[in-house]
Design an enzyme around this catalytic site. Sequence first.
Site, mmCIF file in Angstrom:
data_model
loop_
_atom_site.group_PDB
_atom_site.id
_atom_site.type_symbol
_atom_site.label_atom_id
_atom_site.label_comp_id
_atom_site.label_asym_id
_atom_site.label_seq_id
_atom_site.Cartn_x
_atom_site.Cartn_y
_atom_site.Cartn_z
ATOM 1 N N PRO A 98 20.645 56.272 -1.294
ATOM 2 C CA PRO A 98 21.477 55.120 -1.670
ATOM 3 C C PRO A 98 22.966 55.445 -1.511
ATOM 4 O O PRO A 98 23.377 56.572 -1.802
ATOM 5 C CB PRO A 98 21.122 54.859 -3.131
ATOM 6 C CG PRO A 98 20.314 56.019 -3.588
ATOM 7 C CD PRO A 98 19.820 56.771 -2.398
ATOM 8 N N VAL A 99 23.743 54.466 -1.021
ATOM 9 C CA VAL A 99 25.165 54.743 -0.796
ATOM 10 C C VAL A 99 25.969 54.588 -2.092
ATOM 11 O O VAL A 99 25.571 53.866 -2.995
ATOM 12 C CB VAL A 99 25.795 53.807 0.288
ATOM 13 C CG1 VAL A 99 25.342 54.197 1.665
ATOM 14 C CG2 VAL A 99 25.508 52.370 -0.003
ATOM 15 N N GLY A 102 26.510 58.782 -5.789
ATOM 16 C CA GLY A 102 26.615 60.173 -6.228
ATOM 17 C C GLY A 102 25.526 61.078 -5.687
ATOM 18 O O GLY A 102 25.363 62.199 -6.152
ATOM 19 N N LEU A 103 24.768 60.611 -4.695
ATOM 20 C CA LEU A 103 23.680 61.438 -4.163
ATOM 21 C C LEU A 103 23.990 62.005 -2.778
ATOM 22 O O LEU A 103 23.090 62.440 -2.060
ATOM 23 C CB LEU A 103 22.362 60.652 -4.151
ATOM 24 C CG LEU A 103 21.849 60.225 -5.537
ATOM 25 C CD1 LEU A 103 20.489 59.535 -5.431
ATOM 26 C CD2 LEU A 103 21.743 61.410 -6.502
ATOM 27 N N SER A 105 25.317 60.630 0.044
ATOM 28 C CA SER A 105 25.063 59.851 1.260
ATOM 29 C C SER A 105 26.134 60.093 2.335
ATOM 30 O O SER A 105 25.812 60.339 3.508
ATOM 31 C CB SER A 105 24.996 58.361 0.893
ATOM 32 O OG SER A 105 25.357 57.556 1.960
ATOM 33 N N ALA A 107 28.229 62.627 2.885
ATOM 34 C CA ALA A 107 28.183 63.958 3.506
ATOM 35 C C ALA A 107 26.940 64.101 4.377
ATOM 36 O O ALA A 107 26.982 64.718 5.447
ATOM 37 C CB ALA A 107 28.197 65.032 2.417
ATOM 38 N N ASP A 149 30.108 68.736 -1.924
ATOM 39 C CA ASP A 149 29.109 67.882 -1.260
ATOM 40 C C ASP A 149 28.769 68.410 0.129
ATOM 41 O O ASP A 149 27.589 68.567 0.477
ATOM 42 C CB ASP A 149 29.623 66.436 -1.144
ATOM 43 C CG ASP A 149 29.478 65.665 -2.437
ATOM 44 O OD1 ASP A 149 29.285 66.309 -3.490
ATOM 45 O OD2 ASP A 149 29.552 64.424 -2.411
HETATM 46 O O1 PMV Z 1 30.053 62.324 -4.134
HETATM 47 P P1 PMV Z 1 29.862 62.304 -5.591
HETATM 48 O O2 PMV Z 1 29.999 60.991 -6.221
HETATM 49 O O3 PMV Z 1 28.645 63.074 -5.997
HETATM 50 O O4 PMV Z 1 31.080 63.135 -6.269
HETATM 51 C C1 PMV Z 1 31.369 64.430 -5.940
HETATM 52 C C2 PMV Z 1 31.775 65.206 -7.100
HETATM 53 C C3 PMV Z 1 33.207 65.119 -7.580
HETATM 54 O O5 PMV Z 1 33.400 66.306 -8.327
HETATM 55 C C4 PMV Z 1 33.390 63.923 -8.482
HETATM 56 C C5 PMV Z 1 34.225 65.048 -6.460
HETATM 57 C C6 PMV Z 1 34.325 66.319 -5.634
HETATM 58 O O6 PMV Z 1 34.870 66.245 -4.528
HETATM 59 O O7 PMV Z 1 33.894 67.391 -6.078
#
Ligand code: PMV
Length: 310
Positions: A98-99, A102-103, A105, A107, A149
């Site tokens: 899912p976009v 936080g999972l 997507s 990267a 990520d």
């Molecule tokens: O991509 P996300 O939403 O999992 O966030 C990455 C984690 C953060 O610490 C919030 C940002 C980062 O660049 O480390």
Amino acid sequence: MNSQASAPGKAILFGEHAVVYGIPAIAIPLSNIRVRATCKDTSHPLTVIAEDLARPAVTIVGEEFDRSDPLSLMAALTIRQLNTGDLTGEIRIRSDIPVASGLGSGAAVSAALGRAIALMQDCVIADGELSKIVFEVEKLHHGTPSGIDNTVVVYEKPVYFVKDEAIEFIRFGEPLHIIIGDTGIASLTRDAVADVRTLYEREPAHTAAQFDEIGDIVNDARACIESGATARLGELMTANHHLLRGLNVSSADLDRLVEAALDAGALGAKMSGGGRGGNVIALVNDRSVTSVKDALVQAGAKRLLEIVAR
Ligand code: PMV
């Protein structure tokens, strides 16, 4: 030629946000949700077709490219790295991550695309090189990414990550059984990261102390992961969630899912990733797995993912 490259999703177990400020964090790859990039020969300039993303896109990659478009930037930087000149062909990207949740997507799309371009040239791009390029593209998604990520998605191994330091992979003493519950709310990591920056600038001493507390939790968590001290690990997860609330990156929906998982017997639970929306993770055992899954759905989770990390 019809060949395929891929990259996994990821979940941050501990330390998100603070990791941007040099505090360690721990993340695991989610190998069962992936982005797949399929290559096809054509005689036309390289075209990238992405259908499942927030902004479905068809990108023609050539000399002139749009640096603000993640697909174009990833393709152009990879082509430059491989030193191949302009390419022909088509790469079709499909994703089941899912976009904006936080999972990982963003990267994973970049990593799969980079690998597919290398595949089209019959070469392999080294993980270290690929991770650096994905990091450049992450700047479009995150503003000031820590690099966690791109690292966990490209290497596809659990990592203990400290910004600008050598990557450390970690081993699990015991498998971790985790339920991931999606609020169904998309949110932009760059906004949450920018708000934490504002908080840090307004209240530097207090915010730095919160980061340090998160750092202590992360180091304690690493020891628990490696020794298999799962019950203690759960408590640390919940403690990390409360500190993230203090940084104002949680939300009513995330808090509700965390509470529901804990009430249903999870060993610990927290939001994961940028926050404000996206996913929670809950650490479960054989006794609590079913009740936690039921409770998350009752509390409004739109989608569940069950993983055993080892
Ligand atoms: O991509 P996300 O939403 O999992 O966030 C990455 C984690 C953060 O610490 C919030 C940002 C980062 O660049 O480390």
